[in-house]
Every structure is written in C-alpha cells, then in structure tokens.
Motif scaffolding. Structure first.
Motif, mmCIF file in Angstrom:
data_model
loop_
_atom_site.group_PDB
_atom_site.id
_atom_site.type_symbol
_atom_site.label_atom_id
_atom_site.label_comp_id
_atom_site.label_asym_id
_atom_site.label_seq_id
_atom_site.Cartn_x
_atom_site.Cartn_y
_atom_site.Cartn_z
ATOM 1 N N PRO A 150 -7.229 -0.909 -42.914
ATOM 2 C CA PRO A 150 -8.213 -1.879 -43.414
ATOM 3 C C PRO A 150 -7.828 -3.303 -43.025
ATOM 4 O O PRO A 150 -6.703 -3.741 -43.244
ATOM 5 C CB PRO A 150 -8.170 -1.684 -44.938
ATOM 6 C CG PRO A 150 -7.638 -0.310 -45.122
ATOM 7 C CD PRO A 150 -6.668 -0.083 -44.000
ATOM 8 N N ALA A 151 -8.772 -4.017 -42.447
ATOM 9 C CA ALA A 151 -8.511 -5.385 -42.011
ATOM 10 C C ALA A 151 -8.484 -6.362 -43.178
ATOM 11 O O ALA A 151 -7.915 -7.446 -43.068
ATOM 12 C CB ALA A 151 -9.577 -5.810 -40.998
ATOM 13 N N HIS A 152 -9.053 -5.949 -44.325
ATOM 14 C CA HIS A 152 -9.204 -6.890 -45.428
ATOM 15 C C HIS A 152 -7.996 -6.923 -46.365
ATOM 16 O O HIS A 152 -7.960 -7.742 -47.275
ATOM 17 C CB HIS A 152 -10.453 -6.549 -46.247
ATOM 18 C CG HIS A 152 -10.377 -5.226 -46.953
ATOM 19 N ND1 HIS A 152 -10.667 -4.046 -46.299
ATOM 20 C CD2 HIS A 152 -10.031 -4.885 -48.215
ATOM 21 C CE1 HIS A 152 -10.529 -3.032 -47.144
ATOM 22 N NE2 HIS A 152 -10.134 -3.518 -48.305
ATOM 23 N N ARG A 153 -7.016 -6.040 -46.159
ATOM 24 C CA ARG A 153 -5.848 -6.080 -47.046
ATOM 25 C C ARG A 153 -4.563 -5.921 -46.240
ATOM 26 O O ARG A 153 -4.532 -5.247 -45.224
ATOM 27 C CB ARG A 153 -5.944 -5.009 -48.135
ATOM 28 C CG ARG A 153 -5.906 -3.571 -47.671
ATOM 29 C CD ARG A 153 -5.840 -2.640 -48.893
ATOM 30 N NE ARG A 153 -5.685 -1.247 -48.507
ATOM 31 C CZ ARG A 153 -6.650 -0.344 -48.546
ATOM 32 N NH1 ARG A 153 -7.846 -0.708 -48.956
ATOM 33 N NH2 ARG A 153 -6.412 0.916 -48.181
ATOM 34 N N ARG A 154 -3.523 -6.592 -46.744
ATOM 35 C CA ARG A 154 -2.230 -6.569 -46.076
ATOM 36 C C ARG A 154 -1.580 -5.197 -46.258
ATOM 37 O O ARG A 154 -1.640 -4.606 -47.345
ATOM 38 C CB ARG A 154 -1.326 -7.659 -46.663
ATOM 39 C CG ARG A 154 0.027 -7.806 -45.961
ATOM 40 C CD ARG A 154 0.879 -8.819 -46.698
ATOM 41 N NE ARG A 154 0.248 -10.125 -46.696
ATOM 42 C CZ ARG A 154 0.402 -11.017 -45.729
ATOM 43 N NH1 ARG A 154 1.138 -10.717 -44.674
ATOM 44 N NH2 ARG A 154 -0.187 -12.185 -45.809
ATOM 45 N N LEU A 155 -0.974 -4.694 -45.201
ATOM 46 C CA LEU A 155 -0.275 -3.415 -45.299
ATOM 47 C C LEU A 155 0.931 -3.538 -46.219
ATOM 48 O O LEU A 155 1.675 -4.523 -46.161
ATOM 49 C CB LEU A 155 0.210 -2.976 -43.913
ATOM 50 C CG LEU A 155 -0.821 -2.398 -42.948
ATOM 51 C CD1 LEU A 155 -0.196 -2.223 -41.564
ATOM 52 C CD2 LEU A 155 -1.343 -1.059 -43.459
ATOM 53 N N ARG A 156 1.113 -2.546 -47.078
ATOM 54 C CA ARG A 156 2.326 -2.493 -47.887
ATOM 55 C C ARG A 156 3.527 -2.253 -46.968
ATOM 56 O O ARG A 156 3.381 -1.717 -45.866
ATOM 57 C CB ARG A 156 2.221 -1.393 -48.935
ATOM 58 C CG ARG A 156 1.157 -1.662 -49.984
ATOM 59 C CD ARG A 156 1.058 -0.570 -51.030
ATOM 60 N NE ARG A 156 0.603 0.698 -50.454
ATOM 61 C CZ ARG A 156 1.377 1.749 -50.248
ATOM 62 N NH1 ARG A 156 2.673 1.708 -50.519
ATOM 63 N NH2 ARG A 156 0.885 2.867 -49.724
ATOM 64 N N PRO A 157 4.737 -2.644 -47.398
ATOM 65 C CA PRO A 157 5.913 -2.505 -46.518
ATOM 66 C C PRO A 157 6.102 -1.094 -45.967
ATOM 67 O O PRO A 157 6.420 -0.927 -44.785
ATOM 68 C CB PRO A 157 7.074 -2.925 -47.429
ATOM 69 C CG PRO A 157 6.463 -3.901 -48.375
ATOM 70 C CD PRO A 157 5.073 -3.380 -48.639
ATOM 71 N N ALA A 158 5.912 -0.068 -46.800
ATOM 72 C CA ALA A 158 6.103 1.308 -46.331
ATOM 73 C C ALA A 158 5.083 1.652 -45.248
ATOM 74 O O ALA A 158 5.420 2.278 -44.229
ATOM 75 C CB ALA A 158 5.995 2.287 -47.493
ATOM 76 N N ALA A 159 3.825 1.237 -45.452
ATOM 77 C CA ALA A 159 2.784 1.507 -44.459
ATOM 78 C C ALA A 159 3.038 0.723 -43.174
ATOM 79 O O ALA A 159 2.800 1.228 -42.067
ATOM 80 C CB ALA A 159 1.409 1.158 -45.029
ATOM 81 N N ALA A 160 3.541 -0.498 -43.297
ATOM 82 C CA ALA A 160 3.854 -1.297 -42.112
ATOM 83 C C ALA A 160 4.967 -0.640 -41.296
ATOM 84 O O ALA A 160 4.919 -0.638 -40.055
ATOM 85 C CB ALA A 160 4.265 -2.714 -42.526
ATOM 86 N N CYS A 161 5.959 -0.057 -41.975
ATOM 87 C CA CYS A 161 7.022 0.668 -41.269
ATOM 88 C C CYS A 161 6.450 1.850 -40.498
ATOM 89 O O CYS A 161 6.836 2.108 -39.350
ATOM 90 C CB CYS A 161 8.070 1.162 -42.265
ATOM 91 S SG CYS A 161 9.157 -0.119 -42.903
ATOM 92 N N PHE A 162 5.496 2.556 -41.127
ATOM 93 C CA PHE A 162 4.900 3.723 -40.465
ATOM 94 C C PHE A 162 4.087 3.291 -39.252
ATOM 95 O O PHE A 162 4.135 3.934 -38.194
ATOM 96 C CB PHE A 162 4.036 4.496 -41.453
ATOM 97 C CG PHE A 162 3.500 5.790 -40.897
ATOM 98 C CD1 PHE A 162 4.348 6.844 -40.649
ATOM 99 C CD2 PHE A 162 2.149 5.929 -40.597
ATOM 100 C CE1 PHE A 162 3.861 8.047 -40.117
ATOM 101 C CE2 PHE A 162 1.657 7.111 -40.068
ATOM 102 C CZ PHE A 162 2.522 8.182 -39.832
ATOM 103 N N VAL A 163 3.345 2.205 -39.365
ATOM 104 C CA VAL A 163 2.551 1.711 -38.237
ATOM 105 C C VAL A 163 3.463 1.305 -37.081
ATOM 106 O O VAL A 163 3.220 1.666 -35.922
ATOM 107 C CB VAL A 163 1.668 0.531 -38.670
ATOM 108 C CG1 VAL A 163 1.075 -0.180 -37.457
ATOM 109 C CG2 VAL A 163 0.549 1.018 -39.588
ATOM 110 N N ASP A 164 4.535 0.573 -37.385
ATOM 111 C CA ASP A 164 5.465 0.157 -36.330
ATOM 112 C C ASP A 164 6.073 1.380 -35.648
ATOM 113 O O ASP A 164 6.208 1.400 -34.408
ATOM 114 C CB ASP A 164 6.578 -0.721 -36.921
ATOM 115 C CG ASP A 164 6.073 -2.077 -37.356
ATOM 116 O OD1 ASP A 164 4.976 -2.474 -36.910
ATOM 117 O OD2 ASP A 164 6.765 -2.754 -38.141
#
Length: 292
Positions: A272-286
């Motif tokens: 979702p472009a409207h909300r910041r990724l939580r740290p755990a989700a950001a790790c998964f995306v990276d």
C-alpha cells in the motif's frame, strides 16, 4: 490492609485451590505438591487473619470470606491474563508479515528460498496467502504482495522484481519427443494450457508459425498444475521460466525445440502506497528484491 508482594504467589495458589476446591488438583495444575499448596493457603490465612477454607474429612470447602476473596482474585487474575495476552499479541503482530502472491510462484520460486529468509530473520513470522482472487490491501489485509502484471496498480507502490520468459516443455519420456525438430512439429502433440493471458497462440507466432490452429487439449487454472501435468506425461506445456526452474533442475521436465518468448508482464513487489511499511515488512521487501 495492603498485600505484600511476597503474598502474591500465595494469592495465585489460593485462586487455583478455590477454583478446584481441592488442594491436590490445584497442585497438579500449578506443578506443586499438595503440601506446598496447603502451606501457601495457610500463609495467606495467617496474613489476613481469617479462615479461607473449612477442612474436613472429605476435603476442603470455601468459607464465606474465602468465597469473597476467590471471586476478587479470579477476576483480577483474569484481567491480568487478558492484558498479558494483548501485549503478547501486539508483539506477535509486530513481527508478523502477511504476504499475498500467486500459488505457482509461491510453490516453485518463493517457498524454496524462504529458509534463507528464516535464517537471516528468525524472529519474523510469515502468513502466506495464495488465493486466486486479487487481494485488497485494506486495513488488516496483507502487508506485501508479489504480483504479475504491467507494474502499476491504483493505490500500490510497485518495485520490479524479475522478468520472465516462456518456452515449451515435456516429460523426458514424452512419446515422440525425439521427432520434434521445429516449433511447427508441436502442433501434432497434446498441448497443455493455463489461464495466463499469454499462451500457445502467442508462442507459435513468436516462433514464426503463422496461421496455426492450436488445440489446447488440457487446461489448468494454475501454472504449476499445468507443469505438474506435463511432468506426469499428460502433454506438452508452455512453461514460465521462473516457475519451471525446479522442474527442469530435477529432470522432471525438459525443454523442447523453439524460441524462448519474452513474457509480456513481469513480477513486482507491491504494498500500500498510503502507509509506511512496518520494520518486519520492510525487511521482507528488501530480502525479496535481493532474490530477483
């Protein structure tokens, strides 16, 4: 009269004994001895200056004062249990990443790579959803998705993950495989299709076979099911390179003569472009973007 901190364990033991009205059963629940339960109860009675249980030959029963304290203690401990559960749930949710993707990509590409993610991020928990329907990224919905498409979806940020290519495959012992020397030769074989927007007709055109009548003998809704059918000798499938890789590596499928057609669409990591990724989700995306 305020209870001292050292009496709190005795109060917890009393609550269990009052609930069971049996010291032995309370001892089993608390992994104590019956004598230890009795000791805690007597300690509490001495501190309060009242009898909480009546002792008799058949066991114990609560006094009026015991019943009053048991009701209060039970309610207080239940409230604390509820708060502790909420705190643990928040911690669990903070480390949980909800992922939506295609079943075929999860089965053949993502899941084989997940042990690496788990080793690098052992505290992050994953929920994987492979429903066919296009998942909505509403509140409480998935954090991250892997989509196959043009690369732009309303309300979603999208990062290119990888391209794909398509080519024909069959089981190594597919009858007549040795006689296939040109793409046109495939027209005499049973063809397996899936519900992808690019299919056999597109591939034959890319291979220079024009005006062909394509007879798709078997059709599957999922690409991995189509490949599995081909591996079991049901026919010739049009494989996607990313999905077919483990089948080819294991020798369950082999490529047949003909070009590799560039897929019209690519795979993208979306969220979702409207909300910041939580740290755990950001790790998964990276981590995902490293895999492409």
């Amino acid at each position: 009269m305020a209870l001292r901190a050292e009496l709190l364990p005795a109060l917890a033991v009393f609550e269990s004994a009052a609930r069971h009205q049996n010291f032995t059963h309370a001892a089993e629940e608390l992994h104590l001895t019956a004598s230890a339960v009795s000791h805690h109860v007597r300690k509490l009675e001495a501190r309060l200056g009242v009898a909480l249980f009546q002792r008799h030959a058949r066991g114990v029963s609560l006094t009026a004062e015991g019943r009053q304290l048991a009701d209060a203690a039970g309610s207080a401990l239940a409230d604390m249990d509820g708060v502790v559960h909420q705190l643990r749930t928040r911690e669990d949710e903070a480390s949980r990443v909800r992922v939506t993707t295609l079943h075929s990509l999860a089965y053949t590409w993502l899941i084989p790579r997940l042990p690496d993610f788990s080793r690098r991020y052992p505290d992050i928990r994953l929920n994987l959803d492979t429903e066919i329907a296009l998942t909505r990224f509403d509140e409480g919905g998935p954090d991250v998705g892997i989509r196959h498409g043009p690369g732009h979806w309303p309300g979603l940020g999208a990062h290119w993950l990888m391209d794909d290519a398509m080519f024909p495959v069959a089981a190594p012992d597919w009858p007549g495989r040795e006689g296939i020397a040109h793409p046109r030769d495939l027209l005499g074989h049973r063809l397996i299709a899936d519900h992808a927007r690019q299919g056999w007709l597109d591939w034959f055109r890319a291979a220079g076979v024009h005006g062909a009548t394509v007879d798709e003998h078997h059709t599957f809704s999922d690409t991995s099911d189509a490949l599995n059918a081909a591996a079991h000798g049901l026919g010739v499938a049009l494989a996607r390179e990313r999905i077919a890789a483990p089948y080819l590596a294991a020798g369950r499928l082999v490529r047949l003569p003909g070009p590799s057609m560039e897929a019209r669409w690519s795979y993208y990591v979306v969220y979702p472009a409207h909300r910041r990724l939580r740290p755990a989700a950001a790790c998964f995306v990276d981590w995902l973007l490293e895999q492409g």
